[in-house]
Design an enzyme around this catalytic site. Structure first.
Site, PDB file in Angstrom:
ATOM      1  N   TYR A  65      -7.670  -1.967  -9.519  1.00  0.00           N
ATOM      2  CA  TYR A  65      -8.193  -0.727  -8.912  1.00  0.00           C
ATOM      3  C   TYR A  65      -8.919   0.475  -9.803  1.00  0.00           C
ATOM      4  CZ  TYR A  65      -4.243  -2.327  -6.091  1.00  0.00           C
ATOM      5  OH  TYR A  65      -3.434  -3.459  -5.176  1.00  0.00           O
ATOM      6  N   SER A 107       3.012  -2.449  -8.438  1.00  0.00           N
ATOM      7  CA  SER A 107       2.191  -3.234  -7.418  1.00  0.00           C
ATOM      8  C   SER A 107       1.625  -4.318  -7.979  1.00  0.00           C
ATOM      9  CB  SER A 107       1.532  -2.230  -6.557  1.00  0.00           C
ATOM     10  OG  SER A 107       1.225  -2.560  -5.261  1.00  0.00           O
ATOM     11  N   TYR A 108       0.245  -4.244  -7.719  1.00  0.00           N
ATOM     12  CA  TYR A 108      -0.549  -5.385  -8.438  1.00  0.00           C
ATOM     13  C   TYR A 108      -0.258  -5.620  -9.775  1.00  0.00           C
ATOM     14  CZ  TYR A 108      -3.986  -8.958  -8.135  1.00  0.00           C
ATOM     15  OH  TYR A 108      -4.871 -10.195  -8.319  1.00  0.00           O
ATOM     16  N   TRP A 121      -4.489  -3.851   2.656  1.00  0.00           N
ATOM     17  CA  TRP A 121      -4.709  -4.130   1.079  1.00  0.00           C
ATOM     18  C   TRP A 121      -6.189  -5.228   1.166  1.00  0.00           C
ATOM     19  CZ3 TRP A 121      -4.681  -8.377  -2.241  1.00  0.00           C
ATOM     20  CH2 TRP A 121      -4.748  -8.133  -3.286  1.00  0.00           C
ATOM     21  N   ASP A 135      10.645   0.205  -0.226  1.00  0.00           N
ATOM     22  CA  ASP A 135       9.405  -0.343  -0.755  1.00  0.00           C
ATOM     23  C   ASP A 135       9.431  -1.641  -0.057  1.00  0.00           C
ATOM     24  OD1 ASP A 135       7.225  -0.918  -2.298  1.00  0.00           O
ATOM     25  OD2 ASP A 135       8.645  -2.288  -3.369  1.00  0.00           O
ATOM     26  N   HIS A 149       7.028   2.724  -1.498  1.00  0.00           N
ATOM     27  CA  HIS A 149       6.232   2.222  -2.639  1.00  0.00           C
ATOM     28  C   HIS A 149       5.765   2.652  -3.836  1.00  0.00           C
ATOM     29  CE1 HIS A 149       4.135  -1.351  -3.801  1.00  0.00           C
ATOM     30  NE2 HIS A 149       3.014  -0.900  -3.832  1.00  0.00           N
TER      31      HIS A 149
END
Length: 561
Positions: A45, A113-114, A161, A238, A272
């Site tokens: 990101y 997350s990622y 996403w 989440d 999340h």
């Protein structure tokens, strides 16, 4: 008093991978300091965001070298981006960082997350420099935990996403007509209907079963190969909370080294973003629900990378926020050893449709057999209203919401307990054993656990789904015999909730939760390539002959001292 260092920065440092591709990293480290431990953050990101810059500078001021890297094919890094293929790049970057003259040879990894996923994929390769990790809100199981939980395609997150990450830089998705896009068929062309052709979208849709494609991305249960301890962080609302607990128990029971078996977990009433606000969805859990996760992560790094005797690895390894009670509690294992597993049976007079029906949920088994019926039309699926969603709440909302609008649909069966005479805590994994039939070759069954207040407010706690063709497992398809009764075991999810006296426990059963999950067309045909939608006539059985029931982890109150 903790020392604070002046900060030196190196931007766009090219780190070579084993295949010659160079990945871009920004480095923040103490100026004029001896070699220090390092913290690695890898992101798709952009490493040049305000939040990551602030984190890098904070860690450098605390005496760490912080390396923030763009993943392959994203932003300033060379190569081609392909989701979840991060293990070797993660290992190679760890090796490069550990050998730099400003690093003392020890490093930790952090990120959400990622940014948590890249930690889970690289850790099993066991780089000698990796001493600890702190993955937030991510599953190491990309098939069952991300793309196909219960066998149903997790449409909302995979599409939104995927659209954001299909190019080198970030993409705006605000202009799409998402209602139209989610309904488009066939599913394999849904990316094009939403305005872009996404190669990995096609791959995801072509591989609904757990096969060599998914095995090639990562081991869904890598814990026995991981030597570094993990501080796992998650939220009850989440998307990845089920696998957050699986990761914690996997590391505690099967971690390759003693250090790995000292892993920890914290779970709050969060979606999340974790501890970003006391208000999640439309419920305010109060200021006590917030926790300083950055400070908690700092303690973890200081313990494993600097050897500080701050006790973080000696405390109870599990910290849970119990909703309803509004309090934090320390525990030692999952599920809790003092759990009293109780069976709540589905019952009705044959009219459990809507919250005004006669569906009952009781701890005593019903005396006679009965059945409830509803029609599932995939053209008009049950709408997702909150829950365990990610990552676009403005498109598909997350967290707790009043479910009464959903529960007024005739294709939603509601089984509700009598008002509770005393408080009842339900903390743990929840399973629905459902005896049901349909008139087609395939369909879906959904389940949702709800806390109903005396006012009638119906707050969702957790939900799950099973695709009938995968009732025997996710490695092969087994279509149905129309009209035959099958037993389904649905993972409803995990929760930590105190049902207050006067509240009622409700279970919703239906066949769709859209657009969180794709609509089952009820045809039994190959997934993703057909436009046909077929109406299904559903029957849920309960009673002595077909004992449909909910398995609840009830936690007895601790004796007062």
């Amino acid at each position: 008093m903790m020392a604070s260092y002046d900060i030196a920065m190196q931007l766009d440092v090219k780190v070579p991978m084993r295949d010659g591709v160079r990945l871009s990293a920004d480095i923040y480290r103490p100026r004029a300091a001896p070699p220090v431990p390092a913290v690695l953050i890898r992101t798709p990101y952009s490493n040049n965001t305000d939040g990551l810059i602030e984190q890098g500078r904070r860690l450098a001021a605390a005496g760490y070298a912080c390396v923030i890297q763009d993943c392959r094919g994203r932003w300033d890094s060379d190569g081609e981006f392909y989701p979840f293929r991060e293990a070797e790049d993660g290992y190679d970057t760890q090796e490069w960082v550990g050998r730099q003259p400003w690093c003392n040879g020890k490093l930790g990894t952090v990120g959400a997350s990622y940014l948590g996923m890249v930690q889970w994929t690289a850790a099993p390769l066991r780089n000698s420099h990796l001493a600890c990790m702190a993955p937030r809100v991510m599953s190491p199981d990309f098939h069952g935990g991300v793309a196909y939980p219960g066998g149903a395609f997790q449409l909302g997150v995979m599409l939104t996403w995927g659209m954001r990450t299909n190019a080198r830089t970030g993409q705006s998705i605000d202009y799409h007509n998402w209602t139209e896009a989610f309904h488009s068929l066939p599913v394999i062309a849904l990316d094009e209907a939403a305005g872009r052709e996404v190669g990995f979208w096609k791959d995801w849709v072509r591989h609904p079963v757990f096969d060599d494609y998914w095995r090639g991305l990562a081991d869904p249960e890598p814990y026995a190969e991981i030597a570094a301890p993990a501080y796992v962080m998650g939220g009850w609302y989440d998307l990845f909370v089920n696998d957050t607990f699986r990761a914690f128990t996997g590391m505690r029971r099967h971690g390759r080294a003693t250090e790995a078996r000292r892993s920890r977990l914290i779970v709050g009433p969060w979606a999340h973003p974790l501890s970003a606000s006391a208000r999640v969805g439309e419920v305010d859990f109060g200021p006590q629900s917030l926790w300083d996760l950055d400070a908690e992560e700092q303690r973890w790094l200081d313990y494993w990378l600097k050897g500080e005797a701050n006790g973080v690895a000696d405390e109870p390894p599990l910290k849970l926020f119990i909703m309803g009670a509004g309090e934090w509690r320390d525990e030692w294992e999952w599920p809790l050893t003092r759990t009293e597993w109780r069976t709540a049976y589905l019952d009705s007079g044959g009219g459990a449709n809507t919250l005004r029906g006669d569906g009952r949920l009781a701890f005593a088994a019903p005396a006679s057999d009965a059945a409830d019926h509803f029609t599932y039309d995939p053209r008009y699926p049950v709408q997702t209203v909150g829950g365990n969603n990610c990552c676009s709440p403005e498109i598909v909302p997350w967290g707790p919401y009043d479910q009464r609008g959903v529960e007024m649909r005739p294709d939603v069966l509601c089984y509700t307990s009598q008002p509770l005479a005393e408080d009842l805590e339900v903390t743990g994994p929840i399973e629905l054993v459902l005896h049901a039939a349909t008139d087609g070759r395939d369909t879906d069954w959904t389940a949702k656990l709800v806390d109903v207040a005396p006012s009638g407010y119906a707050m969702n706690l957790c939900d799950g789904i099973i695709r009938a063709r995968y009732r025997q497992g996710m490695t092969a398809t087994a279509l149905l015999e129309p009209g035959a009764v099958y037993e389904y075991r649905i993972e409803v999810g995990v929760t930590g909730n105190l049902f207050r006296a006067g509240h009622r426990i409700r279970l919703e059963v239906s066949s769709s939760n859209f657009p969180r999950f794709d609509r089952n067309p009820n045809t039994g045909k190959e997934f993703g390539v057909d436009r046909e939608l077929r109406t299904a006539h559903q029957t849920v059985y309960h009673g002595p002959g077909h004992p449909s029931h909910l398995r609840l982890p009830v936690i007895p109150p601790r004796p007062s001292t």
